[in-house]
Design a protein around this motif. Structure first.
Motif: not given
Length: 88
Positions: A16-19, A22-28
């Motif tokens: 869950x932490x890895x997911x 990944x979401x945080x990187x998408x929303x720059x």
């Protein structure tokens, strides 16, 4: 064998932490181009101006340090006087 449940919970937590990463990187926050951005032109500082700024900052820091020492001294005197007042 014992401990499988706790290991599965740990693996799920890591997944869950890895997911989330990944979401945080998408929303720059700063996505886009800087091609049309105009940069401001600032004048170069002369050595005299830099020296004057340095002396002003040093004098401001000295004044601030004096104020801090005076306030600290007053607080210490108050605390010591309370200790002597309630001790006797």
């Amino acid at each position: 064998m014992g401990g499988e449940g706790s290991m599965m919970a740990a693996n799920n937590s890591l997944k869950n932490n890895r997911n989330l990463v990944a979401k945080r990187k998408e929303k720059k926050a700063l996505s886009g181009s800087y091609a049309n951005l105009k940069l401001a032109k600032f004048p170069k500082a002369t050595p005299e101006q830099l020296e004057r700024i340095k002396k002003k900052i040093q004098s401001d820091n000295r004044q601030l340090r004096r104020k801090q020492i005076v306030i600290f001294g007053i607080i210490i005197v108050i605390i010591v006087s309370f200790i002597f007042y309630f001790k006797s």
